[in-house]
Scaffold this motif. Structure first.
Motif, PDB file in Angstrom:
ATOM      1  N   ASP A  84      16.133  10.652  29.127  1.00  0.00           N
ATOM      2  CA  ASP A  84      16.073   9.350  29.788  1.00  0.00           C
ATOM      3  C   ASP A  84      17.437   8.845  30.252  1.00  0.00           C
ATOM      4  OD1 ASP A  84      17.196   8.873  27.316  1.00  0.00           O
ATOM      5  OD2 ASP A  84      15.852   7.217  26.783  1.00  0.00           O
ATOM      6  N   GLY A  85      18.380   9.734  30.390  1.00  0.00           N
ATOM      7  CA  GLY A  85      19.719   9.344  30.833  1.00  0.00           C
ATOM      8  C   GLY A  85      20.623  10.556  30.878  1.00  0.00           C
ATOM      9  N   THR A  86      21.919  10.332  30.789  1.00  0.00           N
ATOM     10  CA  THR A  86      22.893  11.420  30.891  1.00  0.00           C
ATOM     11  C   THR A  86      23.107  12.086  29.539  1.00  0.00           C
ATOM     12  OG1 THR A  86      24.031  10.305  32.710  1.00  0.00           O
ATOM     13  CG2 THR A  86      25.246  12.019  31.545  1.00  0.00           C
ATOM     14  N   ILE A 144      28.626  20.699  29.941  1.00  0.00           N
ATOM     15  CA  ILE A 144      27.767  20.441  31.090  1.00  0.00           C
ATOM     16  C   ILE A 144      27.136  19.073  30.903  1.00  0.00           C
ATOM     17  CG2 ILE A 144      25.728  21.172  32.390  1.00  0.00           C
ATOM     18  CD1 ILE A 144      26.262  24.013  31.483  1.00  0.00           C
ATOM     19  N   GLU A 145      27.303  18.227  31.909  1.00  0.00           N
ATOM     20  CA  GLU A 145      26.676  16.905  31.887  1.00  0.00           C
ATOM     21  C   GLU A 145      25.442  16.937  32.788  1.00  0.00           C
ATOM     22  OE1 GLU A 145      29.617  14.132  33.080  1.00  0.00           O
ATOM     23  OE2 GLU A 145      30.816  14.344  31.245  1.00  0.00           O
ATOM     24  N   ILE A 146      24.316  16.507  32.246  1.00  0.00           N
ATOM     25  CA  ILE A 146      23.051  16.556  32.977  1.00  0.00           C
ATOM     26  C   ILE A 146      22.427  15.169  33.012  1.00  0.00           C
ATOM     27  CG2 ILE A 146      20.719  17.524  33.010  1.00  0.00           C
ATOM     28  CD1 ILE A 146      21.774  19.992  31.670  1.00  0.00           C
ATOM     29  N   GLN A 147      22.049  14.754  34.215  1.00  0.00           N
ATOM     30  CA  GLN A 147      21.323  13.501  34.372  1.00  0.00           C
ATOM     31  C   GLN A 147      19.832  13.807  34.254  1.00  0.00           C
ATOM     32  OE1 GLN A 147      22.439  10.281  34.702  1.00  0.00           O
ATOM     33  NE2 GLN A 147      20.274   9.735  34.496  1.00  0.00           N
ATOM     34  N   GLY A 148      19.231  13.347  33.175  1.00  0.00           N
ATOM     35  CA  GLY A 148      17.830  13.638  32.926  1.00  0.00           C
ATOM     36  C   GLY A 148      16.898  12.944  33.892  1.00  0.00           C
ATOM     37  N   GLN A 149      15.681  13.483  33.988  1.00  0.00           N
ATOM     38  CA  GLN A 149      14.684  12.984  34.937  1.00  0.00           C
ATOM     39  C   GLN A 149      13.575  12.180  34.261  1.00  0.00           C
ATOM     40  OE1 GLN A 149      15.041  13.595  38.529  1.00  0.00           O
ATOM     41  NE2 GLN A 149      16.999  13.735  37.461  1.00  0.00           N
ATOM     42  N   ASN A 150      13.818  11.802  33.010  1.00  0.00           N
ATOM     43  CA  ASN A 150      12.901  10.921  32.270  1.00  0.00           C
ATOM     44  C   ASN A 150      11.476  11.468  32.239  1.00  0.00           C
ATOM     45  OD1 ASN A 150      12.411   8.688  30.660  1.00  0.00           O
ATOM     46  ND2 ASN A 150      11.940   7.345  32.388  1.00  0.00           N
ATOM     47  N   VAL A 153       1.755  17.124  18.981  1.00  0.00           N
ATOM     48  CA  VAL A 153       2.862  16.369  19.578  1.00  0.00           C
ATOM     49  C   VAL A 153       2.260  15.202  20.349  1.00  0.00           C
ATOM     50  CG1 VAL A 153       4.904  16.467  21.035  1.00  0.00           C
ATOM     51  CG2 VAL A 153       4.132  18.546  19.846  1.00  0.00           C
ATOM     52  N   ALA A 154       2.577  13.993  19.924  1.00  0.00           N
ATOM     53  CA  ALA A 154       2.048  12.805  20.599  1.00  0.00           C
ATOM     54  C   ALA A 154       2.616  12.696  22.006  1.00  0.00           C
ATOM     55  CB  ALA A 154       2.396  11.559  19.795  1.00  0.00           C
ATOM     56  N   GLY A 155       1.813  12.196  22.918  1.00  0.00           N
ATOM     57  CA  GLY A 155       2.275  11.988  24.287  1.00  0.00           C
ATOM     58  C   GLY A 155       3.074  10.712  24.423  1.00  0.00           C
ATOM     59  N   GLY A 156       3.677  10.534  25.596  1.00  0.00           N
ATOM     60  CA  GLY A 156       4.420   9.320  25.873  1.00  0.00           C
ATOM     61  C   GLY A 156       5.718   9.185  25.110  1.00  0.00           C
ATOM     62  N   GLN A 157       6.232  10.288  24.551  1.00  0.00           N
ATOM     63  CA  GLN A 157       7.523  10.253  23.872  1.00  0.00           C
ATOM     64  C   GLN A 157       8.639  10.461  24.896  1.00  0.00           C
ATOM     65  OE1 GLN A 157       7.877  11.953  19.805  1.00  0.00           O
ATOM     66  NE2 GLN A 157       5.957  13.037  20.293  1.00  0.00           N
ATOM     67  N   THR A 158       9.843  10.105  24.490  1.00  0.00           N
ATOM     68  CA  THR A 158      10.990  10.176  25.397  1.00  0.00           C
ATOM     69  C   THR A 158      12.085  11.048  24.812  1.00  0.00           C
ATOM     70  OG1 THR A 158      10.539   7.949  26.230  1.00  0.00           O
ATOM     71  CG2 THR A 158      12.751   8.828  26.607  1.00  0.00           C
ATOM     72  N   TYR A 159      12.535  12.014  25.601  1.00  0.00           N
ATOM     73  CA  TYR A 159      13.718  12.785  25.225  1.00  0.00           C
ATOM     74  C   TYR A 159      14.928  11.851  25.310  1.00  0.00           C
ATOM     75  CZ  TYR A 159      11.411  17.387  25.430  1.00  0.00           C
ATOM     76  OH  TYR A 159      10.610  18.486  25.199  1.00  0.00           O
ATOM     77  N   ARG A 160      15.679  11.761  24.238  1.00  0.00           N
ATOM     78  CA  ARG A 160      16.765  10.796  24.121  1.00  0.00           C
ATOM     79  C   ARG A 160      18.064  11.371  24.679  1.00  0.00           C
ATOM     80  NH1 ARG A 160      16.643   9.721  18.469  1.00  0.00           N
ATOM     81  NH2 ARG A 160      17.828  11.649  18.297  1.00  0.00           N
ATOM     82  N   ALA A 161      18.670  10.655  25.611  1.00  0.00           N
ATOM     83  CA  ALA A 161      19.968  11.069  26.137  1.00  0.00           C
ATOM     84  C   ALA A 161      21.015  10.992  25.028  1.00  0.00           C
ATOM     85  CB  ALA A 161      20.375  10.186  27.308  1.00  0.00           C
ATOM     86  N   GLY A 162      22.017  11.867  25.091  1.00  0.00           N
ATOM     87  CA  GLY A 162      23.051  11.855  24.067  1.00  0.00           C
ATOM     88  C   GLY A 162      24.003  13.026  24.208  1.00  0.00           C
ATOM     89  N   ASP A 163      24.709  13.300  23.129  1.00  0.00           N
ATOM     90  CA  ASP A 163      25.751  14.325  23.087  1.00  0.00           C
ATOM     91  C   ASP A 163      25.264  15.456  22.180  1.00  0.00           C
ATOM     92  OD1 ASP A 163      28.234  15.751  22.544  1.00  0.00           O
ATOM     93  OD2 ASP A 163      29.274  13.975  23.296  1.00  0.00           O
TER      94      ASP A 163
END
Length: 420
Positions: free
Chosen positions: A34-36, A69-75, A221-231
């Protein structure tokens, strides 16, 4: 072609690059975040760069600084891509991306080399079809190239056969949290290579995704979860460590691979313990694992969870007393090459008796001699047979550049063994 010069290793310390398996999965998770995301110490190899390029074609924005590598996620979704996405012979890229492509828009066509077109993916396609996704092999043969439509992945219950590859399950796990209903996955066969499933679940947890599981047979795996941006930092590759531990095993030397510990979920770390059973000494501290060679004797070992290490073990077994039996490895026929046949053929050239049966490989140690080794465009064949050249003169490796697939600096690191 290069010739490996015989050498008795002393005491050496080596560093190996980041894990290929971790890098693939981390890049994909980052692209869905959901972010970089900052990905540190990724493996920069042919295969992982193919995955990165594919993710960029699917809409992710990446800034590649080599060690970071810095990646801008697509949510949780991907953009359309009308062009074919070429993945060469990277089976991991093909299988994992075939799953998450269903989260995108439009239809994605994943292609590769002629060898890729013989590597099975039908069980994954069958699972996607169960979920209402019209995924198909272009030639209707259960192998790439494949077409995956986006916009149809809502989730649900699915049963999958993982007797050929655990990557089919990993593909479903990676896509599951971004579907509306989530996935309830039942594994009907397998999975082979179980530690790679653990790795996928661990990476999902790092990104904030919750997975409920019953061993290796049921995953929810429940739906509607979000991959969390981070390091995120990629750990060193245990499979690459195996060649250096093997070099110590057959020469009687001592090699420490820095940064690889038994705490890793990478199954290939277990190869050090196999070498211990064969007569080596294994030591571990917070800096890494050290293997010191000794008098080698044959073992019988189940390698279902360490399939990539089978050629490594087979070459070491050629210098052990007795016949080593390597069991539960039929799925090696569907790797970058048919590794069972290839390993037997090349050991045979060296005067070593090696026999591939339906689901096992038998190697009888003997008086190996030099030979020209064909690599079948398979990185693991080149790196495994390099070990033999430390013990017998005249070992020459055809197409040494095939190591670019997973370990571009292999020969540079290998040459440091001659300083120890």
């Amino acid at each position: 072609m290069i010739e490996i010069k015989p050498h008795r290793i002393g005491r050496c310390r080596v560093s190996v690059p980041g894990s290929k398996s971790y890098t693939h999965r981390t890049l994909i998770a980052a692209a869905l975040a959901d972010g970089t995301c900052t990905v540190r110490r990724p493996l920069r190899s042919q295969d992982t760069l193919l995955t990165l390029a594919a993710l960029e074609k699917m809409g992710a924005t990446a800034v590649d600084r080599e060690t970071v590598i810095e990646i801008q996620g697509q949510n949780g979704s991907f953009k359309p891509c009308a062009d074919e996405i070429y993945l060469a012979n990277s089976g991991t890229s093909m299988r994992l991306l075939a799953g998450v492509a269903a989260l995108g828009q439009g239809t994605y066509t994943l292609t590769g080399t002629p060898r890729m077109y013989h590597r099975p993916i039908g069980h994954l396609l069958d699972a996607l079809v169960q979920l209402g996704i019209d995924a198909r092999a272009v030639d209707d043969n259960g192998c790439p190239p494949v077409r995956i439509p986006g916009g149809q992945a809502t989730g649900g219950a699915v049963t999958i056969n993982c007797s050929v590859s655990s990557q089919f399950l990993s593909a479903l796990l990676l896509m599951a949290p971004c579907t509306e209903k989530g996935l309830s996955i039942t594994v009907s066969h397998g999975p082979v290579s179980r530690p790679y499933v653990d790795m996928t679940v661990d990476i999902l947890a790092d990104f904030g995704i919750k997975v409920q599981r019953d061993g290796y047979t049921r995953f929810d795996v429940a739906g509607g979860q979000t991959y969390r941006a981070g390091d995120y930092t990629v750990e060193p590759d245990a499979s690459q460590a195996g060649y250096f531990w093997g070099a110590a095993a057959i020469t009687g030397g001592s090699v420490t691979v820095e940064g690889v510990t038994r705490a890793s979920t990478q199954g290939d770390v277990g190869l050090a313990r196999v070498f211990e059973r064969m007569g080596c000494r294994v030591d571990e501290d917070e800096k890494g694992i050290t293997v010191t060679g000794g008098k080698l004797t044959a073992v019988t070992v189940d390698m279902a969870d360490m399939p990539d290490m089978v050629p490594t073990l087979a070459v070491v077994a050629a210098f052990a007393e007795g016949t080593t039996v390597i069991e539960n490895v039929s799925h090696l026929k569907a790797k970058e090459s048919d590794r069972l046949t290839a390993t037997c053929t090349e050991l045979g050239k060296m005067g070593v008796t090696a026999v591939a049966e339906a689901d096992r490989l038998l190697v009888t140690g003997g008086n190996a001699h030099g030979a020209v080794i064909d690599t079948y465009d398979d990185h693991r064949m080149a790196m495994s047979f390099a070990m033999a050249g430390l013990m017998v003169p005249g070992v020459r490796i055809n197409d040494p550049d095939c190591v670019e697939k997973s370990f571009p600096t292999f020969w540079e690191v290998w040459n440091t063994l001659y300083n120890g």
